[in-house]
Write a protein that holds these residues in place. Structure first.
Motif, PDB file in Angstrom:
ATOM      1  N   THR A   1      13.021   9.728   2.335  1.00  0.00           N
ATOM      2  CA  THR A   1      12.422   9.802   1.004  1.00  0.00           C
ATOM      3  C   THR A   1      13.102   8.883  -0.006  1.00  0.00           C
ATOM      4  O   THR A   1      12.736   8.870  -1.176  1.00  0.00           O
ATOM      5  N   SER A   2      14.077   8.092   0.462  1.00  0.00           N
ATOM      6  CA  SER A   2      14.614   7.067  -0.431  1.00  0.00           C
ATOM      7  C   SER A   2      13.602   5.936  -0.621  1.00  0.00           C
ATOM      8  O   SER A   2      13.697   5.176  -1.590  1.00  0.00           O
ATOM      9  N   PHE A   3      12.632   5.824   0.306  1.00  0.00           N
ATOM     10  CA  PHE A   3      11.558   4.850   0.136  1.00  0.00           C
ATOM     11  C   PHE A   3      10.811   5.143  -1.158  1.00  0.00           C
ATOM     12  O   PHE A   3      10.307   6.240  -1.383  1.00  0.00           O
ATOM     13  N   TYR A   4      10.769   4.146  -2.020  1.00  0.00           N
ATOM     14  CA  TYR A   4       9.967   4.194  -3.248  1.00  0.00           C
ATOM     15  C   TYR A   4      10.322   5.391  -4.142  1.00  0.00           C
ATOM     16  O   TYR A   4       9.495   5.864  -4.903  1.00  0.00           O
ATOM     17  N   GLY A   5      11.534   5.898  -4.004  1.00  0.00           N
ATOM     18  CA  GLY A   5      11.964   7.009  -4.853  1.00  0.00           C
ATOM     19  C   GLY A   5      11.188   8.288  -4.611  1.00  0.00           C
ATOM     20  O   GLY A   5      11.058   9.124  -5.514  1.00  0.00           O
ATOM     21  N   LEU A   6      10.712   8.493  -3.386  1.00  0.00           N
ATOM     22  CA  LEU A   6       9.925   9.696  -3.090  1.00  0.00           C
ATOM     23  C   LEU A   6      10.733  10.978  -3.303  1.00  0.00           C
ATOM     24  O   LEU A   6      10.161  12.047  -3.559  1.00  0.00           O
ATOM     25  N   HIS A   7      12.056  10.880  -3.208  1.00  0.00           N
ATOM     26  CA  HIS A   7      12.914  12.064  -3.417  1.00  0.00           C
ATOM     27  C   HIS A   7      12.836  12.572  -4.855  1.00  0.00           C
ATOM     28  O   HIS A   7      13.271  13.694  -5.143  1.00  0.00           O
ATOM     29  N   GLU A   8      12.284  11.764  -5.751  1.00  0.00           N
ATOM     30  CA  GLU A   8      12.214  12.146  -7.165  1.00  0.00           C
ATOM     31  C   GLU A   8      11.105  13.154  -7.452  1.00  0.00           C
ATOM     32  O   GLU A   8      11.032  13.683  -8.566  1.00  0.00           O
ATOM     33  N   ALA A   9      10.236  13.401  -6.480  1.00  0.00           N
ATOM     34  CA  ALA A   9       9.090  14.289  -6.708  1.00  0.00           C
ATOM     35  C   ALA A   9       9.035  15.375  -5.643  1.00  0.00           C
ATOM     36  O   ALA A   9       9.558  15.217  -4.540  1.00  0.00           O
ATOM     37  N   ASP A  10       8.365  16.468  -5.992  1.00  0.00           N
ATOM     38  CA  ASP A  10       8.190  17.593  -5.061  1.00  0.00           C
ATOM     39  C   ASP A  10       6.934  17.331  -4.229  1.00  0.00           C
ATOM     40  O   ASP A  10       5.825  17.725  -4.612  1.00  0.00           O
ATOM     41  N   ILE A  11       7.101  16.639  -3.116  1.00  0.00           N
ATOM     42  CA  ILE A  11       5.998  16.278  -2.229  1.00  0.00           C
ATOM     43  C   ILE A  11       6.293  16.818  -0.840  1.00  0.00           C
ATOM     44  O   ILE A  11       7.433  16.730  -0.355  1.00  0.00           O
ATOM     45  N   SER A  12       5.269  17.380  -0.194  1.00  0.00           N
ATOM     46  CA  SER A  12       5.403  17.850   1.183  1.00  0.00           C
ATOM     47  C   SER A  12       4.944  16.748   2.141  1.00  0.00           C
ATOM     48  O   SER A  12       4.054  15.959   1.810  1.00  0.00           O
TER      49      SER A  12
ATOM     50  N   VAL B   1       0.841  -1.200   0.000  1.00  0.00           N
ATOM     51  CA  VAL B   1       0.000   0.000   0.000  1.00  0.00           C
ATOM     52  C   VAL B   1       0.875   1.250   0.000  1.00  0.00           C
ATOM     53  O   VAL B   1       0.599   2.220  -0.715  1.00  0.00           O
ATOM     54  N   GLN B   2       1.946   1.225   0.792  1.00  0.00           N
ATOM     55  CA  GLN B   2       2.858   2.364   0.824  1.00  0.00           C
ATOM     56  C   GLN B   2       3.470   2.597  -0.553  1.00  0.00           C
ATOM     57  O   GLN B   2       3.597   3.738  -1.013  1.00  0.00           O
ATOM     58  N   ARG B   3       3.849   1.520  -1.210  1.00  0.00           N
ATOM     59  CA  ARG B   3       4.493   1.645  -2.515  1.00  0.00           C
ATOM     60  C   ARG B   3       3.528   2.211  -3.550  1.00  0.00           C
ATOM     61  O   ARG B   3       3.875   3.110  -4.323  1.00  0.00           O
ATOM     62  N   VAL B   4       2.289   1.692  -3.566  1.00  0.00           N
ATOM     63  CA  VAL B   4       1.309   2.192  -4.528  1.00  0.00           C
ATOM     64  C   VAL B   4       0.993   3.662  -4.247  1.00  0.00           C
ATOM     65  O   VAL B   4       0.915   4.481  -5.166  1.00  0.00           O
ATOM     66  N   THR B   5       0.812   3.999  -2.975  1.00  0.00           N
ATOM     67  CA  THR B   5       0.531   5.392  -2.606  1.00  0.00           C
ATOM     68  C   THR B   5       1.661   6.303  -3.066  1.00  0.00           C
ATOM     69  O   THR B   5       1.424   7.391  -3.622  1.00  0.00           O
ATOM     70  N   ALA B   6       2.890   5.869  -2.850  1.00  0.00           N
ATOM     71  CA  ALA B   6       4.039   6.683  -3.248  1.00  0.00           C
ATOM     72  C   ALA B   6       4.077   6.889  -4.757  1.00  0.00           C
ATOM     73  O   ALA B   6       4.315   8.005  -5.242  1.00  0.00           O
ATOM     74  N   VAL B   7       3.839   5.834  -5.513  1.00  0.00           N
ATOM     75  CA  VAL B   7       3.906   5.933  -6.976  1.00  0.00           C
ATOM     76  C   VAL B   7       2.821   6.867  -7.514  1.00  0.00           C
ATOM     77  O   VAL B   7       3.068   7.710  -8.375  1.00  0.00           O
TER      78      VAL B   7
ATOM     79  N   ASN C   1      15.085  -3.481  -2.281  1.00  0.00           N
ATOM     80  CA  ASN C   1      14.675  -2.453  -3.242  1.00  0.00           C
ATOM     81  C   ASN C   1      14.888  -2.907  -4.680  1.00  0.00           C
ATOM     82  O   ASN C   1      14.413  -2.260  -5.609  1.00  0.00           O
ATOM     83  N   ASN C   2      15.596  -4.010  -4.839  1.00  0.00           N
ATOM     84  CA  ASN C   2      15.833  -4.555  -6.181  1.00  0.00           C
ATOM     85  C   ASN C   2      15.085  -5.884  -6.319  1.00  0.00           C
ATOM     86  O   ASN C   2      15.690  -6.927  -6.607  1.00  0.00           O
ATOM     87  N   ILE C   3      13.780  -5.835  -6.105  1.00  0.00           N
ATOM     88  CA  ILE C   3      12.970  -7.051  -6.213  1.00  0.00           C
ATOM     89  C   ILE C   3      12.985  -7.596  -7.635  1.00  0.00           C
ATOM     90  O   ILE C   3      12.738  -8.789  -7.871  1.00  0.00           O
ATOM     91  N   GLN C   4      13.314  -6.732  -8.599  1.00  0.00           N
ATOM     92  CA  GLN C   4      13.349  -7.167  -9.999  1.00  0.00           C
ATOM     93  C   GLN C   4      14.298  -8.345 -10.211  1.00  0.00           C
ATOM     94  O   GLN C   4      14.052  -9.203 -11.066  1.00  0.00           O
TER      95      GLN C   4
ATOM     96  N   TYR D   1      -7.800   0.335 -10.891  1.00  0.00           N
ATOM     97  CA  TYR D   1      -6.777  -0.665 -10.611  1.00  0.00           C
ATOM     98  C   TYR D   1      -5.496   0.009 -10.141  1.00  0.00           C
ATOM     99  O   TYR D   1      -5.219   1.167 -10.469  1.00  0.00           O
ATOM    100  N   ASN D   2      -4.704  -0.721  -9.379  1.00  0.00           N
ATOM    101  CA  ASN D   2      -3.370  -0.231  -9.057  1.00  0.00           C
ATOM    102  C   ASN D   2      -2.472  -0.371 -10.277  1.00  0.00           C
ATOM    103  O   ASN D   2      -2.611  -1.321 -11.051  1.00  0.00           O
ATOM    104  N   PRO D   3      -1.542   0.559 -10.464  1.00  0.00           N
ATOM    105  CA  PRO D   3      -0.645   0.484 -11.624  1.00  0.00           C
ATOM    106  C   PRO D   3       0.569  -0.386 -11.338  1.00  0.00           C
ATOM    107  O   PRO D   3       0.868  -0.713 -10.177  1.00  0.00           O
ATOM    108  N   LEU D   4       1.274  -0.727 -12.378  1.00  0.00           N
ATOM    109  CA  LEU D   4       2.604  -1.310 -12.219  1.00  0.00           C
ATOM    110  C   LEU D   4       3.481  -0.258 -11.561  1.00  0.00           C
ATOM    111  O   LEU D   4       3.601   0.860 -12.063  1.00  0.00           O
ATOM    112  N   THR D   5       4.076  -0.606 -10.418  1.00  0.00           N
ATOM    113  CA  THR D   5       4.756   0.406  -9.608  1.00  0.00           C
ATOM    114  C   THR D   5       6.272   0.337  -9.690  1.00  0.00           C
ATOM    115  O   THR D   5       6.953   1.050  -8.968  1.00  0.00           O
ATOM    116  N   LEU D   6       6.796  -0.508 -10.541  1.00  0.00           N
ATOM    117  CA  LEU D   6       8.248  -0.567 -10.681  1.00  0.00           C
ATOM    118  C   LEU D   6       8.633  -0.642 -12.157  1.00  0.00           C
ATOM    119  O   LEU D   6       7.821  -0.983 -13.010  1.00  0.00           O
ATOM    120  N   VAL D   7       9.861  -0.297 -12.430  1.00  0.00           N
ATOM    121  CA  VAL D   7      10.399  -0.455 -13.775  1.00  0.00           C
ATOM    122  C   VAL D   7      10.892  -1.888 -13.894  1.00  0.00           C
ATOM    123  O   VAL D   7      11.772  -2.306 -13.124  1.00  0.00           O
TER     124      VAL D   7
END
Length: 387
Positions: free
Chosen positions: A47-58, A17-23, A282-285, A200-206
């Motif tokens: 903000t390293s969780f789920y790449g949150l540092h990549e976006a401008d989020i408060s 849920v955290q990952r989907v919310t972050a994406v 973080n590298n589940i791929q 639906y939830n999206p694909l959340t990883l590359v």
């Protein structure tokens, strides 16, 4: 530019849920002002969780104030009566929404949300959606949305570990006060007594490198939470499978309270050389890429995001016959009756004989339906309709 707020129990911790919310929050932040109000402690900020540092989020950290002891006693007394004795009507439900969420806590949350001047507030998970509904009068003009991540059965079924049937009517009466409620599959949408929107939830990883189909590995991924993902059933099924196959192995990636039980089962059946438990990464791929077949043994799912991830790596999928799995995969999935260990073992054996390349290509094509841009468009439409 809309001001969008996600109200969530946690964002700086491991979980689907955290990952989907972050994406979703990251992508919405490209064209909206996004804030996440979380019950995480401030020191959890990472903000390293789920790449949150990549976006401008408060981020805002919220904690409820204490309720006086005398009021706690009265609230508990009414809550007991509501759950066990009283008819569940709109009036008794409204009173219960106050006894289960006393004014000190309710007003504090309302003040926190008022301070942000948000246009849209999304309560992540059913309990917070109901808390948000309780603040409806204090948030006039704000679009309030509940985002339900559990299946209907997991929330209100007789064996529910979350809410239970005694509060089903209450939750539905309260969530009906929201402007919209988003659920994750059509099967569940039809069970609620008020209109819902399916997104639906999206694909959340590359995706990583596509699997090659030569690994002779089954893979399962998920949190080791009580009676949820069914990894105990999977280990039991693999024991039966291993009696007929001496080559394939099983990787289980996850962490949680049931891990000691899983390890004990593996020792009991002397499968230490065939089943390996790995911690979250973080590298589940890398695990998807190395696997040959994915197995979802869950007793329930709100939305099996791991199914989409597995298919994006070209993996055939075995799944319990959950409505959400069938909705995601259709005829592609290899299904067994939920909880049937023997049925799961039979499907695992059948999976070792698949025409793998053809199945792999089908998997990749299905995963494309869950493109993030398409899902974000649906969220933006909900915002527009209810603004």
């Amino acid at each position: 530019m809309r001001k969008v707020c996600f109200l969530t129990d946690s964002i700086f911790s491991i979980g689907g849920v955290q990952r989907v919310t972050a994406v979703i929050a990251k992508r919405l932040a490209a064209s909206n002002s996004v804030t996440i109000v979380t019950f995480d402690k401030p020191e959890a900020l990472d903000t390293s969780f789920y790449g949150l540092h990549e976006a401008d989020i408060s981020y805002r950290f919220f904690a409820y104030p204490e309720t006086p002891r005398w009021k706690v006693f009265l609230c508990k007394a009414y809550s007991y009566l509501f759950r066990r004795k009283l008819p569940q009507t709109r009036l008794t439900s409204d009173i219960y929404s106050h006894s289960s969420f006393p004014s000190e806590k309710r007003n504090a949350l309302a003040r926190e949300l008022q301070a942000g001047g948000y246009d849209v507030i999304i309560g992540v998970h059913a309990p917070l959606a109901v808390r948000l509904a309780a603040c409806r009068r204090q948030l006039p003009g704000v679009t309030l949305i509940g985002w339900i991540h559990n299946s209907y059965e997991a929330l209100f079924g007789k064996k529910s570990l979350y809410i239970g049937p005694e509060l089903q009517k209450h939750y539905e009466l309260q969530m009906a006060k929201l402007d919209a409620t988003v659920v994750l599959c059509k099967f569940d949408a039809g069970k609620y007594s008020f209109p819902t929107t399916v997104i639906y939830n999206p694909l959340t990883l590359v995706p990583g490198t596509a699997a090659t189909g030569t690994g002779k590995r089954f893979l399962a991924v998920g949190r080791f939470s009580r009676l949820h993902k069914g990894f105990d059933l999977l280990i039991e099924a693999f024991r039966l499978f291993a009696q007929q196959d001496g080559e394939w192995t099983l990787d289980i990636v996850g962490e949680g309270v049931e891990e000691p039980m899983y390890r004990e089962l593996i020792r009991k059946y002397k499968l230490q050389d065939r089943i390996t438990i790995h911690p979250f990464t973080n590298n589940i791929q890398q695990y998807y890429s190395a696997a040959q077949v994915y197995v979802l043994s869950s007793r329930w799912e709100g939305f099996g995001l791991v199914l989409v991830e597995a298919m994006a790596h070209g993996l055939p999928v075995i799944s319990s016959d959950l409505p959400t799995s069938k909705e995601i995969m259709g005829d592609f999935g290899m299904y067994y009756i939920n909880g049937d260990v023997n049925g799961l073992a039979r499907q695992m054996l059948a999976a070792t004989r698949l025409e793998w390349n053809e199945k792999s290509q089908q998997a990749i094509e299905i995963s494309k339906r869950f493109d993030l841009d398409n899902i974000i468009g649906q969220w933006e439409k909900v915002f527009a309709v209810h603004s």
